[in-house]
Design a protein around this motif. Structure first.
Motif, mmCIF file in Angstrom:
data_model
loop_
_atom_site.group_PDB
_atom_site.id
_atom_site.type_symbol
_atom_site.label_atom_id
_atom_site.label_comp_id
_atom_site.label_asym_id
_atom_site.label_seq_id
_atom_site.Cartn_x
_atom_site.Cartn_y
_atom_site.Cartn_z
ATOM 1 N N LEU A 1 5.424 -4.149 5.617
ATOM 2 C CA LEU A 1 6.517 -4.938 5.064
ATOM 3 C C LEU A 1 6.213 -5.296 3.612
ATOM 4 N N ALA A 2 7.201 -5.187 2.775
ATOM 5 C CA ALA A 2 7.039 -5.574 1.371
ATOM 6 C C ALA A 2 6.935 -7.091 1.269
ATOM 7 N N GLN A 3 6.129 -7.518 0.326
ATOM 8 C CA GLN A 3 5.967 -8.940 0.014
ATOM 9 C C GLN A 3 6.527 -9.194 -1.385
ATOM 10 N N GLU A 4 6.781 -10.432 -1.695
ATOM 11 C CA GLU A 4 7.340 -10.764 -3.009
ATOM 12 C C GLU A 4 6.490 -10.206 -4.155
ATOM 13 N N ALA A 5 5.181 -10.178 -3.971
ATOM 14 C CA ALA A 5 4.289 -9.658 -5.015
ATOM 15 C C ALA A 5 4.491 -8.155 -5.261
ATOM 16 N N ASP A 6 5.137 -7.464 -4.334
ATOM 17 C CA ASP A 6 5.404 -6.031 -4.477
ATOM 18 C C ASP A 6 6.645 -5.747 -5.325
ATOM 19 N N ALA A 7 7.377 -6.777 -5.706
ATOM 20 C CA ALA A 7 8.655 -6.589 -6.393
ATOM 21 C C ALA A 7 8.557 -5.738 -7.664
ATOM 22 N N ASN B 1 15.724 -11.109 1.304
ATOM 23 C CA ASN B 1 16.935 -11.106 2.119
ATOM 24 C C ASN B 1 17.049 -9.962 3.120
ATOM 25 N N ASN B 2 16.124 -9.011 3.086
ATOM 26 C CA ASN B 2 16.220 -7.826 3.925
ATOM 27 C C ASN B 2 14.872 -7.503 4.546
ATOM 28 N N VAL B 3 14.881 -6.551 5.456
ATOM 29 C CA VAL B 3 13.643 -6.028 6.035
ATOM 30 C C VAL B 3 13.292 -4.805 5.195
ATOM 31 N N CYS B 4 12.307 -4.944 4.338
ATOM 32 C CA CYS B 4 11.963 -3.907 3.361
ATOM 33 C C CYS B 4 10.558 -3.388 3.645
ATOM 34 N N TYR B 5 10.461 -2.088 3.882
ATOM 35 C CA TYR B 5 9.172 -1.457 4.158
ATOM 36 C C TYR B 5 8.737 -0.576 3.004
ATOM 37 N N LEU B 6 7.437 -0.515 2.825
ATOM 38 C CA LEU B 6 6.820 0.384 1.863
ATOM 39 C C LEU B 6 5.968 1.377 2.628
ATOM 40 N N LEU B 7 5.940 2.617 2.162
ATOM 41 C CA LEU B 7 5.042 3.632 2.705
ATOM 42 C C LEU B 7 3.994 3.915 1.636
ATOM 43 N N GLU B 8 2.729 3.747 2.013
ATOM 44 C CA GLU B 8 1.632 3.921 1.069
ATOM 45 C C GLU B 8 0.606 4.917 1.604
ATOM 46 N N GLU B 9 -0.121 5.487 0.664
ATOM 47 C CA GLU B 9 -1.252 6.352 0.991
ATOM 48 C C GLU B 9 -2.382 6.003 0.040
ATOM 49 N N LEU C 1 4.386 5.562 -1.943
ATOM 50 C CA LEU C 1 5.078 6.847 -1.777
ATOM 51 C C LEU C 1 6.588 6.690 -1.651
ATOM 52 N N GLY C 2 7.016 5.597 -1.011
ATOM 53 C CA GLY C 2 8.440 5.418 -0.796
ATOM 54 C C GLY C 2 8.758 4.064 -0.200
ATOM 55 N N THR C 3 10.047 3.815 -0.038
ATOM 56 C CA THR C 3 10.525 2.555 0.519
ATOM 57 C C THR C 3 11.813 2.786 1.280
ATOM 58 N N ILE C 4 12.064 1.905 2.231
ATOM 59 C CA ILE C 4 13.324 1.902 2.973
ATOM 60 C C ILE C 4 13.554 0.481 3.472
ATOM 61 N N SER C 5 14.809 0.083 3.514
ATOM 62 C CA SER C 5 15.153 -1.285 3.909
ATOM 63 C C SER C 5 16.262 -1.284 4.946
#
Length: 166
Positions: free
Chosen positions: A7-13, A50-58, A63-67
């Motif tokens: 899950l993305a955190q505010e610091a990831d903005a 305001n959303n469920v935001c995921y990050l994909l990392e390696e 690498l990408g994101t989807i919400s």
């Protein structure tokens, strides 16, 4: 190398905003002006909040994101179901199936298995040369079209992900 979702955190903005701007350049070049193409850090923070935001990392590399925009949130989708938004793949990753991996994750692991949602929606520009067809191949059916004043027509698609909810 292991790819992980989180899950993305505010610091990831800041990193999220940069990824979105880079990933959406090709759409802008096509004359399609998705809001994600011009997002700044504050808008990314608001989206994460305001959303469920995921990050994909390696190995720490984004690498990408989807919400998912939820029906009860400030920007619901068109059908009372979770709505996919801000799907983006870093243009530096190349064609490695990251977009498909992001969609599989949000459709199956999150919407179906965790949230037990009967379906999911998403939207894209009718004028996009390949996205509407890609979503249809993945089982999405067009449910509506509308002009949101962005210079293109938005097509909304719905996919049933729990078959017993037909």
């Amino acid at each position: 190398m292991t790819q992980t979702f989180r899950l993305a955190q505010e610091a990831d903005a800041p990193a999220l905003a940069e990824l979105l701007r880079q990933a959406y350049v090709s759409n802008t070049e096509l004359g399609i002006h998705f809001a994600a193409a011009h997002v700044d850090t504050e808008a990314a923070k608001k989206h994460i909040t305001n959303n469920v935001c995921y990050l994909l990392e390696e190995e720490g590399k984004l690498l990408g994101t989807i919400s998912l925009r939820m029906p009860w949130g400030p920007n619901p989708g068109p059908a009372g179901l979770p709505h996919i938004g801000w799907l983006a793949v870093s243009p530096t990753t190349g064609k490695k199936g990251i977009g498909s991996r992001l969609l599989d994750f949000i459709e199956q692991d999150i919407a179906r298995d965790q949230l037990k949602c009967p379906g999911i929606t998403l939207g894209t520009a009718v004028e996009h040369p390949w996205l509407p067809q890609l979503y249809e191949k993945r089982g999405y059916k067009k449910i509506a079209e509308t002009d949101l004043g962005l210079g293109h027509t938005t097509a909304y698609f719905k996919k049933i992900i729990i078959k017993s909810f037909r």
